[in-house]
Motif scaffolding. Structure first.
Motif, PDB file in Angstrom:
ATOM      1  N   CYS A 132       0.849  -1.202   0.000  1.00 20.96           N
ATOM      2  CA  CYS A 132       0.000   0.000   0.000  1.00 20.96           C
ATOM      3  C   CYS A 132       0.880   1.246   0.000  1.00 20.96           C
ATOM      4  O   CYS A 132       0.886   2.009   0.985  1.00 20.96           O
ATOM      5  N   TYR A 134       0.743   4.083  -1.572  1.00 23.41           N
ATOM      6  CA  TYR A 134       0.049   5.371  -1.524  1.00 23.41           C
ATOM      7  C   TYR A 134      -0.465   5.655  -0.111  1.00 23.41           C
ATOM      8  O   TYR A 134      -0.378   6.787   0.377  1.00 23.41           O
ATOM      9  N   THR A 135      -0.985   4.635   0.547  1.00 25.63           N
ATOM     10  CA  THR A 135      -1.406   4.800   1.944  1.00 25.63           C
ATOM     11  C   THR A 135      -0.208   5.104   2.836  1.00 25.63           C
ATOM     12  O   THR A 135      -0.305   5.918   3.765  1.00 25.63           O
ATOM     13  N   TYR A 136       0.900   4.463   2.545  1.00 26.34           N
ATOM     14  CA  TYR A 136       2.132   4.690   3.305  1.00 26.34           C
ATOM     15  C   TYR A 136       2.547   6.160   3.230  1.00 26.34           C
ATOM     16  O   TYR A 136       2.902   6.780   4.245  1.00 26.34           O
ATOM     17  N   GLN A 137       2.499   6.711   2.032  1.00 25.18           N
ATOM     18  CA  GLN A 137       2.866   8.109   1.866  1.00 25.18           C
ATOM     19  C   GLN A 137       1.812   9.046   2.456  1.00 25.18           C
ATOM     20  O   GLN A 137       2.146  10.078   3.040  1.00 25.18           O
ATOM     21  N   ARG A 138       0.542   8.695   2.314  1.00 19.88           N
ATOM     22  CA  ARG A 138      -0.519   9.562   2.819  1.00 19.88           C
ATOM     23  C   ARG A 138      -0.500   9.642   4.341  1.00 19.88           C
ATOM     24  O   ARG A 138      -0.773  10.698   4.920  1.00 19.88           O
ATOM     25  N   TRP A 139      -0.204   8.546   5.005  1.00 24.14           N
ATOM     26  CA  TRP A 139      -0.121   8.551   6.461  1.00 24.14           C
ATOM     27  C   TRP A 139       1.161   9.194   6.972  1.00 24.14           C
ATOM     28  O   TRP A 139       1.279   9.456   8.161  1.00 24.14           O
ATOM     29  N   GLY A 140       2.109   9.432   6.087  1.00 18.21           N
ATOM     30  CA  GLY A 140       3.362  10.046   6.502  1.00 18.21           C
ATOM     31  C   GLY A 140       4.184   9.163   7.424  1.00 18.21           C
ATOM     32  O   GLY A 140       4.673   9.617   8.466  1.00 18.21           O
ATOM     33  N   THR A 376       0.502  -1.447  -9.022  1.00 18.22           N
ATOM     34  CA  THR A 376      -0.486  -1.385  -7.952  1.00 18.22           C
ATOM     35  C   THR A 376      -1.772  -2.075  -8.345  1.00 18.22           C
ATOM     36  O   THR A 376      -2.370  -2.815  -7.584  1.00 18.22           O
TER      37      THR A 376
END
Length: 382
Positions: A132, A134-140, A376
């Motif tokens: 994931c 994109y989730t990894y980057q979005r959660w910082g 992805t």
């Protein structure tokens, strides 16, 4: 020798107990905990130094922070629990003090479940980074995020493991007279509930770590298969092979999987004994002692994974692998088959040889591997 009417119950004649009058026997028996203490303390100190002198981009990654947190946790556990055990070998009245016995039980409870939680967090971090992104980057998810998560683990686990000292359960000196732990054969409902709760939490952490590691390894294999099967140029295949396979698989196989295997193998026996004693009311004191000794080996083995997986050692292993491969080819009667479509992929032989070549991007995968929408989408379809 049997010890009748001890505060926490009589000791069967087959159970091992150290008699202070036999100085030679005491020296032989105490050598093992001293060596374990020295191995754990020195190994974790070296591991922390090795991790501290790594590259700056690795220091800023969440995975590096969690690995460092595990090393510090192992060091603290060794330095706090082992001296009490050694002192008790010298004077068996040390753990007869109720407060010290409860503290020793708290240490074993806390560092046992804390190590499992950190290794599970490492698996979850890599799962987000690989599966994931994109989730990894979005959660910082970065170093600060991992530090806050470690702080949350410590605070929550301290409160959880302090419950026996608050009266929810009782700690007792175990029949071998060398360690204290909660009463895991009690019939008291609140104490039995806490024993079950501790065992269930530990079991869930073990299962979670296994599932996350399998998911990550499966995702990496799918990515590798999709990449090789795509019709692209030879150079592009080789570049994507190195980016996905070398970075991700080196990270997973060399650090996460090995550390997980050690932690889970050392923690599982104690969890099994937790359920066995509470459900079947077994009185197998030797099995209990063996389980806690196996758990004590964990902080000794963990740091050597970080120490042995240095880049310099990787290069030496690569050189040795090439020499062995050349020797094997010179003695082999028939040459090995090559991939006619993508010969560069098979150029360097075994997959693990490729993995050893690229360790500079270890523990910082999201900033290195560029996942395309194709990767992805194909991963989610599987």
């Amino acid at each position: 020798m049997e010890t009748p009417n001890f505060t926490h119950g009589s000791i069967p004649i087959n159970d091992t107990r150290i008699v202070p009058s036999h100085g030679g026997d005491v020296k032989k028996v105490i050598a093992l905990p001293i060596l374990m203490f020295a191995g754990g303390a020195v190994g974790n100190l070296i591991a922390i130094v090795v991790l501290s002198i790594s590259r700056q981009e690795r220091k800023s990654s969440a995975f590096y922070t969690l690995v460092c947190g595990l090393a510090v946790t192992d060091l603290l556990g060794t330095c706090l629990a082992s001296p009490i055990t050694i002192a008790n070998y010298l004077d068996q009245q040390v753990l007869e003090d109720r407060h010290l016995c409860e503290f020793h039980s708290f240490l074993l409870l806390f560092f046992g479940v804390a190590g499992l939680s950190i290794i599970c967090a490492m698996s979850a971090e890599r799962y987000l980074a690989i599966c994931c992104p994109y989730t990894y980057q979005r959660w910082g998810v970065d170093r600060r995020f991992a530090q806050k998560f470690l702080f949350g683990i410590y605070i929550s686990h301290i409160l959880f493991c302090c419950l026996p000292m608050m009266g929810l359960a009782s700690s007792e000196l175990q029949p071998s007279l060398t360690w204290c732990f909660i009463d895991w054969r009690t019939r008291d409902a609140p104490a039995a509930a806490y024993s079950f709760l501790y065992g269930i939490v530990s079991l869930l952490l073990i299962l979670g770590t296994i599932v996350l590691n399998l998911a990550v390894c499966g995702a990496l294999l799918v990515m590798r298969q999709r990449t090789v099967q795509r019709r692209v140029s030879r150079a592009s295949v080789r570049e994507r092979w190195r980016a996905l396979s070398s970075a991700a698989e080196t990270q997973m196989i060399a650090v996460l999987v090995m550390t997980s295997a050690v932690v889970l193998a050392c923690s599982a026996p104690l969890v099994v004994r937790m359920f066995a004693n509470q459900i079947m009311q077994e009185n197998d004191y030797k099995a209990d002692l063996a389980a806690i000794r196996i758990a004590a080996v964990n902080p000794i083995l963990d740091p050597w994974i970080y120490i042995l997986l240095r880049r310099s050692l990787f290069r030496r292993m690569l050189t040795l692998s090439k020499r062995l491969r050349k020797t094997h080819k010179s003695t082999s009667p028939a040459p090995a088959q090559r991939n006619l479509l993508y010969p560069d992929i098979m150029k360097d032989g075994h997959v693990f040889t490729q993995l050893l070549c690229n360790t500079s991007i270890i523990t910082h995968l999201p900033a290195t591997v560029k996942f395309t929408p194709y990767d992805t989408e194909s991963l989610h379809q599987t």
